[in-house]
Design a protein around this motif. Sequence first.
Motif, PDB file in Angstrom:
ATOM      1  N   GLY A 380     -44.810 -24.194 -20.431  1.00  0.00           N
ATOM      2  CA  GLY A 380     -44.896 -25.604 -20.035  1.00  0.00           C
ATOM      3  C   GLY A 380     -43.718 -26.430 -20.544  1.00  0.00           C
ATOM      4  O   GLY A 380     -43.494 -27.543 -20.077  1.00  0.00           O
ATOM      5  N   ASP A 381     -42.975 -25.890 -21.523  1.00  0.00           N
ATOM      6  CA  ASP A 381     -41.785 -26.599 -21.989  1.00  0.00           C
ATOM      7  C   ASP A 381     -40.634 -26.332 -21.025  1.00  0.00           C
ATOM      8  O   ASP A 381     -40.747 -25.515 -20.107  1.00  0.00           O
ATOM      9  CB  ASP A 381     -41.387 -26.114 -23.384  1.00  0.00           C
ATOM     10  N   ARG A 382     -39.541 -27.027 -21.270  1.00  0.00           N
ATOM     11  CA  ARG A 382     -38.349 -26.805 -20.450  1.00  0.00           C
ATOM     12  C   ARG A 382     -37.246 -26.262 -21.369  1.00  0.00           C
ATOM     13  O   ARG A 382     -37.119 -26.709 -22.506  1.00  0.00           O
ATOM     14  CB  ARG A 382     -37.938 -28.140 -19.836  1.00  0.00           C
ATOM     15  N   LEU A 383     -36.474 -25.302 -20.846  1.00  0.00           N
ATOM     16  CA  LEU A 383     -35.346 -24.782 -21.621  1.00  0.00           C
ATOM     17  C   LEU A 383     -34.061 -25.306 -20.994  1.00  0.00           C
ATOM     18  O   LEU A 383     -33.916 -25.308 -19.764  1.00  0.00           O
ATOM     19  CB  LEU A 383     -35.360 -23.249 -21.583  1.00  0.00           C
ATOM     20  N   LEU A 384     -33.149 -25.774 -21.847  1.00  0.00           N
ATOM     21  CA  LEU A 384     -31.910 -26.355 -21.333  1.00  0.00           C
ATOM     22  C   LEU A 384     -30.706 -25.736 -22.032  1.00  0.00           C
ATOM     23  O   LEU A 384     -30.643 -25.713 -23.266  1.00  0.00           O
ATOM     24  CB  LEU A 384     -31.927 -27.869 -21.602  1.00  0.00           C
ATOM     25  N   LEU A 385     -29.766 -25.226 -21.237  1.00  0.00           N
ATOM     26  CA  LEU A 385     -28.482 -24.794 -21.791  1.00  0.00           C
ATOM     27  C   LEU A 385     -27.453 -25.837 -21.365  1.00  0.00           C
ATOM     28  O   LEU A 385     -27.503 -26.322 -20.236  1.00  0.00           O
ATOM     29  CB  LEU A 385     -28.032 -23.435 -21.239  1.00  0.00           C
ATOM     30  N   PHE A 386     -26.528 -26.167 -22.241  1.00  0.00           N
ATOM     31  CA  PHE A 386     -25.512 -27.154 -21.881  1.00  0.00           C
ATOM     32  C   PHE A 386     -24.137 -26.598 -22.267  1.00  0.00           C
ATOM     33  O   PHE A 386     -23.554 -26.973 -23.278  1.00  0.00           O
ATOM     34  CB  PHE A 386     -25.811 -28.484 -22.592  1.00  0.00           C
ATOM     35  N   PRO A 387     -23.623 -25.682 -21.414  1.00  0.00           N
ATOM     36  CA  PRO A 387     -22.371 -24.999 -21.758  1.00  0.00           C
ATOM     37  C   PRO A 387     -21.176 -25.930 -21.866  1.00  0.00           C
ATOM     38  O   PRO A 387     -20.144 -25.561 -22.434  1.00  0.00           O
ATOM     39  CB  PRO A 387     -22.172 -23.990 -20.613  1.00  0.00           C
ATOM     40  N   PHE A 388     -21.295 -27.139 -21.312  1.00  0.00           N
ATOM     41  CA  PHE A 388     -20.205 -28.113 -21.426  1.00  0.00           C
ATOM     42  C   PHE A 388     -19.844 -28.339 -22.902  1.00  0.00           C
ATOM     43  O   PHE A 388     -18.666 -28.442 -23.248  1.00  0.00           O
ATOM     44  CB  PHE A 388     -20.673 -29.421 -20.762  1.00  0.00           C
ATOM     45  N   LEU A 389     -20.887 -28.397 -23.771  1.00  0.00           N
ATOM     46  CA  LEU A 389     -20.619 -28.583 -25.209  1.00  0.00           C
ATOM     47  C   LEU A 389     -20.078 -27.311 -25.837  1.00  0.00           C
ATOM     48  O   LEU A 389     -19.082 -27.328 -26.542  1.00  0.00           O
ATOM     49  CB  LEU A 389     -21.909 -28.958 -25.939  1.00  0.00           C
ATOM     50  N   SER A 390     -20.799 -26.246 -25.616  1.00  0.00           N
ATOM     51  CA  SER A 390     -20.336 -24.961 -26.130  1.00  0.00           C
ATOM     52  C   SER A 390     -20.709 -23.876 -25.122  1.00  0.00           C
ATOM     53  O   SER A 390     -21.863 -23.813 -24.716  1.00  0.00           O
ATOM     54  CB  SER A 390     -20.994 -24.651 -27.473  1.00  0.00           C
ATOM     55  N   PRO A 391     -19.731 -23.159 -24.633  1.00  0.00           N
ATOM     56  CA  PRO A 391     -18.371 -22.943 -25.136  1.00  0.00           C
ATOM     57  C   PRO A 391     -17.297 -23.924 -24.649  1.00  0.00           C
ATOM     58  O   PRO A 391     -16.231 -23.974 -25.251  1.00  0.00           O
ATOM     59  CB  PRO A 391     -18.048 -21.552 -24.581  1.00  0.00           C
ATOM     60  N   GLN A 392     -17.539 -24.681 -23.568  1.00  0.00           N
ATOM     61  CA  GLN A 392     -16.408 -25.314 -22.882  1.00  0.00           C
ATOM     62  C   GLN A 392     -15.615 -26.312 -23.748  1.00  0.00           C
ATOM     63  O   GLN A 392     -14.420 -26.426 -23.606  1.00  0.00           O
ATOM     64  CB  GLN A 392     -16.878 -25.966 -21.573  1.00  0.00           C
ATOM     65  N   LYS A 393     -16.309 -27.031 -24.639  1.00  0.00           N
ATOM     66  CA  LYS A 393     -15.602 -28.010 -25.471  1.00  0.00           C
ATOM     67  C   LYS A 393     -15.624 -27.599 -26.946  1.00  0.00           C
ATOM     68  O   LYS A 393     -15.480 -28.442 -27.827  1.00  0.00           O
ATOM     69  CB  LYS A 393     -16.274 -29.390 -25.311  1.00  0.00           C
ATOM     70  N   ASP A 394     -15.826 -26.316 -27.196  1.00  0.00           N
ATOM     71  CA  ASP A 394     -15.982 -25.850 -28.568  1.00  0.00           C
ATOM     72  C   ASP A 394     -14.611 -25.533 -29.176  1.00  0.00           C
ATOM     73  O   ASP A 394     -13.899 -24.643 -28.679  1.00  0.00           O
ATOM     74  CB  ASP A 394     -16.868 -24.587 -28.538  1.00  0.00           C
ATOM     75  N   PRO A 395     -14.204 -26.222 -30.266  1.00  0.00           N
ATOM     76  CA  PRO A 395     -12.875 -25.992 -30.845  1.00  0.00           C
ATOM     77  C   PRO A 395     -12.706 -24.583 -31.399  1.00  0.00           C
ATOM     78  O   PRO A 395     -11.583 -24.122 -31.597  1.00  0.00           O
ATOM     79  CB  PRO A 395     -12.782 -27.034 -31.965  1.00  0.00           C
ATOM     80  N   GLU A 396     -13.837 -23.904 -31.645  1.00  0.00           N
ATOM     81  CA  GLU A 396     -13.704 -22.536 -32.135  1.00  0.00           C
ATOM     82  C   GLU A 396     -13.300 -21.598 -30.994  1.00  0.00           C
ATOM     83  O   GLU A 396     -12.686 -20.558 -31.223  1.00  0.00           O
ATOM     84  CB  GLU A 396     -15.063 -22.106 -32.698  1.00  0.00           C
ATOM     85  N   VAL A 397     -13.670 -21.971 -29.785  1.00  0.00           N
ATOM     86  CA  VAL A 397     -13.357 -21.115 -28.633  1.00  0.00           C
ATOM     87  C   VAL A 397     -12.004 -21.507 -28.029  1.00  0.00           C
ATOM     88  O   VAL A 397     -11.201 -20.655 -27.649  1.00  0.00           O
ATOM     89  CB  VAL A 397     -14.467 -21.240 -27.553  1.00  0.00           C
ATOM     90  N   TYR A 398     -11.762 -22.808 -27.946  1.00  0.00           N
ATOM     91  CA  TYR A 398     -10.528 -23.300 -27.319  1.00  0.00           C
ATOM     92  C   TYR A 398      -9.790 -24.214 -28.297  1.00  0.00           C
ATOM     93  O   TYR A 398     -10.383 -25.207 -28.756  1.00  0.00           O
ATOM     94  CB  TYR A 398     -10.860 -24.107 -26.058  1.00  0.00           C
ATOM     95  N   THR A 399      -8.533 -23.918 -28.587  1.00  0.00           N
ATOM     96  CA  THR A 399      -7.776 -24.859 -29.437  1.00  0.00           C
ATOM     97  C   THR A 399      -7.554 -26.148 -28.650  1.00  0.00           C
ATOM     98  O   THR A 399      -7.334 -26.110 -27.441  1.00  0.00           O
ATOM     99  CB  THR A 399      -6.387 -24.278 -29.822  1.00  0.00           C
ATOM    100  N   ASP A 400      -7.610 -27.285 -29.348  1.00  0.00           N
ATOM    101  CA  ASP A 400      -7.510 -28.611 -28.712  1.00  0.00           C
ATOM    102  C   ASP A 400      -8.367 -28.664 -27.445  1.00  0.00           C
ATOM    103  O   ASP A 400      -7.848 -28.828 -26.334  1.00  0.00           O
ATOM    104  CB  ASP A 400      -6.052 -28.934 -28.338  1.00  0.00           C
ATOM    105  N   PRO A 401      -9.675 -28.535 -27.597  1.00  0.00           N
ATOM    106  CA  PRO A 401     -10.507 -28.399 -26.394  1.00  0.00           C
ATOM    107  C   PRO A 401     -10.478 -29.605 -25.463  1.00  0.00           C
ATOM    108  O   PRO A 401     -10.819 -29.478 -24.294  1.00  0.00           O
ATOM    109  CB  PRO A 401     -11.923 -28.198 -26.957  1.00  0.00           C
ATOM    110  N   GLU A 402     -10.062 -30.776 -25.968  1.00  0.00           N
ATOM    111  CA  GLU A 402     -10.038 -31.956 -25.099  1.00  0.00           C
ATOM    112  C   GLU A 402      -8.774 -32.003 -24.247  1.00  0.00           C
ATOM    113  O   GLU A 402      -8.678 -32.811 -23.325  1.00  0.00           O
ATOM    114  CB  GLU A 402     -10.090 -33.250 -25.938  1.00  0.00           C
ATOM    115  N   VAL A 403      -7.800 -31.145 -24.580  1.00  0.00           N
ATOM    116  CA  VAL A 403      -6.498 -31.230 -23.904  1.00  0.00           C
ATOM    117  C   VAL A 403      -6.463 -30.305 -22.689  1.00  0.00           C
ATOM    118  O   VAL A 403      -6.924 -29.166 -22.747  1.00  0.00           O
ATOM    119  CB  VAL A 403      -5.376 -30.831 -24.900  1.00  0.00           C
TER     120      VAL A 403
END
Length: 489
Positions: A380-403
């Motif tokens: 009955g609960d909902r599961l949510l993944l939000f890849p925009f935060l991680s991995p896509q904007k994760d500094p550990e995965v991408y250097t300067d992730p905002e650039v």
Amino acid sequence: MSWAVLLGLLAALLLLLLLSRRRARRPGEPPLDLGSIPWLGYALEFGKDAASFLTRMKEKHGDIFTVLVGGRHVTVLLDPHSYETVVWEPRSKLDFHAYAVFLMERIFDVQLPHYNPSDEKAKMKPTLLHRDLQALTEAMYTNLCTVLLGDTTEAGSGWQEMGLLDFSYSFMLRAGYLTLYGVEALPRTPESQAQDRIHSADVFHTFRQLDLLLPKLARGSLSVGDKDQVCKVKGHLWKLLSPARLAPRAHRSSWLDSYLQHLEEMGASEEMQARALVLQLWATQGNMGPAAFWLLLFLLKNPEALAAVRGELEQILLQAEQPVSQMTTLPQKVLDSMPVLDSVLSETLRLTAAPFITREVMVDLALPMADGREFTLRRGDRLLLFPFLSPQKDPEVYTDPEVFQYDRFLNPDGTEKKDFYKDGKRLKNYSVPWGAGHNQCLGRAYATSSIKQFVFLVLTRCDLELTSPDAEIPEFDLSRDGVLMLQDG
Ligand code: HEM
């Protein structure tokens, strides 16, 4: 005090008591955070700027937690190494379609008798692949030429000024509409093409008025004025896309014919079919234009990236058998040999594709995490993944992730870079703009080739410049988080 007032007060008290009966965390469940407002929980913060809210919650609770959002308990998973298990769970455990059906009814007023999402998917999938995909890609090139080059020719030579989002969204949606829903006549004549331009512009402008109100509509926060506007616009779109208006159109896609047949088989009325066709216009066209907008904007703001893409396209033109003005298609093998443009597209989507990957929890379920921990999810609960935060904007995965780095997805030898790491381990899902697993986007090949064809035509057949090249890149419209592609604020 009258009886009516007393009863009203009692009812309100009872409701408050019910709402404040708080759920407790059971052993094995993720950290639970109900916020301070009964029932609403974190709905306001979530709706205002989901990315910032989820970042704060991640700092507080780690990469898995359950929050209360408008009466729903939502478990948020932000560990990209653990996404793979979730996206391959069978529908009997984690269901993609329940939420899609809810949105379909709430936003597009579509209720289909005997609706079976798996059956629909099985029927529609082949129309977006193989030979049908090739036909779509070819039609898209022709229709892009009709709207983009036709509009610019009609407007005469010389510069024209328009917003870049409007430019990209309008030409992509108009060409996409003609590709899927058919054109005025075959063989095309100058008159029929002029009619295609007028009609598709009407569809786009009407659709766009609805699109702008979608985030509020999804949240149920329309003002009275907005509600009137939505009613009017939907009514116009239902007329424009009614099966009767579509019947005489030429060169309709097999996607449209299969979908109409499927609606008929379900026994959907003509009116319901029109509503479903408006829903499909949004589902198929609502993201390609915004993606093309961001891609062009990043190119125009990054001269080095623009020069690299231009260089790649010039090579293609040198090897082509005809001059670009006589090309009637871009063969798939040419589309497949644009590694620089592919990297630019991947980087654009990494920075701007922010879908909520949502699943309804159908049974009490154990969720094994990649690091060995295990959590239980409640039915009955909902599961949510939000890849925009991680991995896509994760500094550990991408250097300067905002650039924006146009060659981020390129190896030094020019091949596609696919190895990205977190916690020293290679990531399978290092960017997830199309979703993943069972419900990965069925239209991704068509969308990719359409965006690439659009960029090819814009860069080889038009001159494009920013009127204010020094202006900052606009802020994202944060209220659109989860509606797939972000738009500018
Ligand atoms: C830039 C453009 C697009 C983006 C970023 C995009 C992204 C997505 C995402 C994130 C999902 C959900 C995945 C999930 O929850 O696991 C999805 C599903 C889907 N997309 Fe797309 N999409 C795009 C264009 C298209 C187009 C052009 C079509 C069709 C012509 C299409 C057809 C679909 C379908 C049918 C599904 C549902 C798949 C299912 O039922 O399992 N998409 N898309």
